[in-house]
Design a protein around this motif. Structure first.
Motif, PDB file in Angstrom:
ATOM      1  N   UNK A  18      59.935 117.419  37.235  1.00 18.80           N
ATOM      2  CA  UNK A  18      58.737 116.711  37.665  1.00 18.80           C
ATOM      3  C   UNK A  18      58.624 115.437  36.839  1.00 18.80           C
ATOM      4  N   UNK A  19      58.424 114.310  37.507  1.00 18.76           N
ATOM      5  CA  UNK A  19      58.297 113.029  36.797  1.00 18.76           C
ATOM      6  C   UNK A  19      57.067 112.289  37.298  1.00 18.76           C
ATOM      7  N   UNK A  20      56.193 111.943  36.387  1.00 21.39           N
ATOM      8  CA  UNK A  20      54.977 111.203  36.711  1.00 21.39           C
ATOM      9  C   UNK A  20      54.822 110.028  35.756  1.00 21.39           C
ATOM     10  N   UNK A  21      54.180 108.987  36.259  1.00 23.99           N
ATOM     11  CA  UNK A  21      53.904 107.796  35.450  1.00 23.99           C
ATOM     12  C   UNK A  21      52.417 107.509  35.493  1.00 23.99           C
ATOM     13  N   UNK A  22      51.892 107.063  34.376  1.00 27.05           N
ATOM     14  CA  UNK A  22      50.500 106.646  34.277  1.00 27.05           C
ATOM     15  C   UNK A  22      50.472 105.159  33.932  1.00 27.05           C
ATOM     16  N   UNK A  23      49.863 104.386  34.819  1.00 26.39           N
ATOM     17  CA  UNK A  23      49.736 102.948  34.587  1.00 26.39           C
ATOM     18  C   UNK A  23      48.341 102.661  34.055  1.00 26.39           C
ATOM     19  N   UNK A  24      48.282 101.969  32.938  1.00 26.63           N
ATOM     20  CA  UNK A  24      47.012 101.676  32.283  1.00 26.63           C
ATOM     21  C   UNK A  24      46.657 100.208  32.496  1.00 26.63           C
ATOM     22  N   UNK A  25      45.435  99.955  32.886  1.00 25.29           N
ATOM     23  CA  UNK A  25      44.944  98.581  33.009  1.00 25.29           C
ATOM     24  C   UNK A  25      43.654  98.446  32.206  1.00 25.29           C
ATOM     25  N   UNK A  26      43.359  97.202  31.829  1.00 22.92           N
ATOM     26  CA  UNK A  26      42.146  96.951  31.059  1.00 22.92           C
ATOM     27  C   UNK A  26      42.315  97.155  29.568  1.00 22.92           C
ATOM     28  N   UNK A  27      43.526  97.397  29.134  1.00 22.47           N
ATOM     29  CA  UNK A  27      43.793  97.587  27.713  1.00 22.47           C
ATOM     30  C   UNK A  27      45.257  97.881  27.497  1.00 22.47           C
ATOM     31  N   UNK A  28      45.776  97.555  26.326  1.00 22.01           N
ATOM     32  CA  UNK A  28      47.192  97.758  26.043  1.00 22.01           C
ATOM     33  C   UNK A  28      47.408  99.127  25.413  1.00 22.01           C
ATOM     34  N   UNK A  29      48.457  99.840  25.865  1.00 20.52           N
ATOM     35  CA  UNK A  29      48.749 101.147  25.281  1.00 20.52           C
ATOM     36  C   UNK A  29      49.348 101.018  23.889  1.00 20.52           C
ATOM     37  N   UNK A  30      49.756  99.805  23.520  1.00 20.36           N
ATOM     38  CA  UNK A  30      50.388  99.620  22.219  1.00 20.36           C
ATOM     39  C   UNK A  30      49.416  99.087  21.172  1.00 20.36           C
ATOM     40  N   UNK A  31      48.153  98.970  21.537  1.00 19.21           N
ATOM     41  CA  UNK A  31      47.170  98.521  20.556  1.00 19.21           C
ATOM     42  C   UNK A  31      46.093  99.572  20.384  1.00 19.21           C
ATOM     43  N   UNK A  32      45.416  99.508  19.248  1.00 24.50           N
ATOM     44  CA  UNK A  32      44.398 100.509  18.956  1.00 24.50           C
ATOM     45  C   UNK A  32      45.019 101.783  18.421  1.00 24.50           C
ATOM     46  N   UNK A  33      44.205 102.800  18.262  1.00 29.22           N
ATOM     47  CA  UNK A  33      44.665 104.075  17.695  1.00 29.22           C
ATOM     48  C   UNK A  33      44.476 105.193  18.707  1.00 29.22           C
ATOM     49  N   UNK A  34      44.977 104.970  19.900  1.00 24.59           N
ATOM     50  CA  UNK A  34      44.721 105.910  20.982  1.00 24.59           C
ATOM     51  C   UNK A  34      45.889 106.874  21.185  1.00 24.59           C
ATOM     52  N   UNK A  35      45.546 108.031  21.737  1.00 26.11           N
ATOM     53  CA  UNK A  35      46.537 109.028  22.102  1.00 26.11           C
ATOM     54  C   UNK A  35      46.590 109.086  23.627  1.00 26.11           C
ATOM     55  N   UNK A  36      47.695 108.736  24.191  1.00 24.48           N
ATOM     56  CA  UNK A  36      47.856 108.719  25.645  1.00 24.48           C
ATOM     57  C   UNK A  36      48.385 110.097  26.056  1.00 24.48           C
ATOM     58  N   UNK A  37      47.627 110.755  26.911  1.00 23.89           N
ATOM     59  CA  UNK A  37      47.690 112.212  27.063  1.00 23.89           C
ATOM     60  C   UNK A  37      47.922 112.624  28.506  1.00 23.89           C
ATOM     61  N   UNK A  38      48.596 113.748  28.670  1.00 21.01           N
ATOM     62  CA  UNK A  38      48.731 114.399  29.979  1.00 21.01           C
ATOM     63  C   UNK A  38      48.039 115.756  29.927  1.00 21.01           C
ATOM     64  N   UNK A  39      47.297 116.035  30.988  1.00 24.95           N
ATOM     65  CA  UNK A  39      46.539 117.282  31.149  1.00 24.95           C
ATOM     66  C   UNK A  39      46.740 117.738  32.577  1.00 24.95           C
ATOM     67  N   UNK A  40      46.792 119.055  32.803  1.00 21.30           N
ATOM     68  CA  UNK A  40      46.935 119.526  34.167  1.00 21.30           C
ATOM     69  C   UNK A  40      45.920 120.603  34.486  1.00 21.30           C
ATOM     70  N   UNK A  41      45.723 120.818  35.793  1.00 13.60           N
ATOM     71  CA  UNK A  41      44.736 121.785  36.255  1.00 13.60           C
ATOM     72  C   UNK A  41      45.221 122.451  37.540  1.00 13.60           C
ATOM     73  N   UNK A  42      45.663 123.684  37.468  1.00 13.67           N
ATOM     74  CA  UNK A  42      45.986 124.419  38.701  1.00 13.67           C
ATOM     75  C   UNK A  42      44.738 124.565  39.559  1.00 13.67           C
ATOM     76  N   UNK A  43      44.948 124.683  40.847  1.00 17.58           N
ATOM     77  CA  UNK A  43      43.832 124.759  41.781  1.00 17.58           C
ATOM     78  C   UNK A  43      42.864 125.875  41.411  1.00 17.58           C
ATOM     79  N   UNK A  44      41.594 125.525  41.294  1.00 21.58           N
ATOM     80  CA  UNK A  44      40.558 126.504  41.006  1.00 21.58           C
ATOM     81  C   UNK A  44      40.569 127.064  39.603  1.00 21.58           C
ATOM     82  N   UNK A  45      41.337 126.429  38.724  1.00 22.40           N
ATOM     83  CA  UNK A  45      41.464 126.961  37.364  1.00 22.40           C
ATOM     84  C   UNK A  45      41.052 125.921  36.331  1.00 22.40           C
ATOM     85  N   UNK A  46      41.253 126.288  35.070  1.00 24.60           N
ATOM     86  CA  UNK A  46      40.858 125.428  33.977  1.00 24.60           C
ATOM     87  C   UNK A  46      41.894 124.367  33.654  1.00 24.60           C
TER      88      UNK A  46
END
Lengths: 123, 107
Positions: A18-46
């Motif tokens: 499985x391959x997914x990409x997240x495109x960020x706008x309105x700010x640079x992913x290489x600046x600041x002290x942010x953690x760029x994260x992936x989260x998932x949710x099966x249908x009807x679950x947490x």
């Protein structure tokens, strides 16, 4: 205003990657002290935290997925990506990318999310 | 892993009611607890961070309290648009875990 947008195939065959990409706008992913994260949710679950990449390029993964997951970044495109190998039906879920923002105690919360993308694992 | 427990899994209340939604951690997480609201087909939205800090733009009827293992999200006067599922999440230790959610319905 920071915006995140997931993209990638909505259907993946069992045992493939499985391959997914997240495109960020309105700010640079290489600046600041942010953690760029992936989260998932099966249908009807947490929600399940998959992993993160820091602005330095360092990564952390959920041990339950660690042997199969990889998160990388492309700062030139302001994107970060998820690869999950050897998928099964149990990996069928809505996948979200999110920004983790740190606060005083050195921990962080998720303040910006993508809209999510459904990935179905099926032959 | 730190387990986050939300019980009940659903509750029903009337417009104007004061509603409390509990969340319990399997070990002390200090104040590293955040609350999210999720409506059907939408991404979660941050409401409260660090147990009690209101995220910018979130109505003041939402508040959070607690520390250690027991936390509460309170809606002081329930509005129709508050119908949603509410999740708690800990960021004390990786892997960062979420509760299973409490679905709030309006009577």
């Amino acid at each position: 205003q920071v915006q995140l947008q997931e993209s990638g195939p909505g259907l993946v065959k069992p045992s493939q990657t499985l391959s997914l990409t997240c495109t960020v706008s309105g700010g640079s992913i290489s600046s600041g002290s942010y953690y760029w994260t992936w989260i998932r949710q099966p249908a009807g679950k947490g929600l399940e935290w998959i992993g993160r990449i820091y602005t330095s390029g360092s990564t952390n993964y959920n041990p339950s997925l660690k042997s199969r997951v990889s998160i990388s970044e492309d700062t030139s495109k302001n994107q970060f990506s998820l690869k999950l190998s050897s998928v099964t039906a149990a990996d069928t879920a809505v996948y979200y990318c999110a920004r983790g923002s740190p606060y005083a105690s050195g921990t962080y919360f998720f303040d910006y999310w993508g809209q999510g993308t459904l990935v179905t694992v099926s032959s | 892993d730190i387990q986050m427990t939300q019980s009940p899994s659903s509750l029903s209340a009337s417009v104007g009611d004061r509603v409390t939604i509990p969340c319990r951690a399997s070990q002390s997480i200090d104040n590293c607890l955040h609350w999210y609201q999720q409506k059907p087909g939408k991404a979660p939205k941050l409401l409260i961070y660090a147990a009690s800090s209101l995220q910018s733009g979130v109505p003041s009827r939402f508040s959070g309290s607690g520390s250690g293992t027991d936390f509460t999200l309170t809606i002081s006067s329930l509005q129709p648009e508050d119908s949603a599922t509410y999740f708690c999440q800990q960021s004390y230790r990786s892997p960062y875990t979420f509760g299973q959610g409490t679905k709030l319905q309006i009577k």
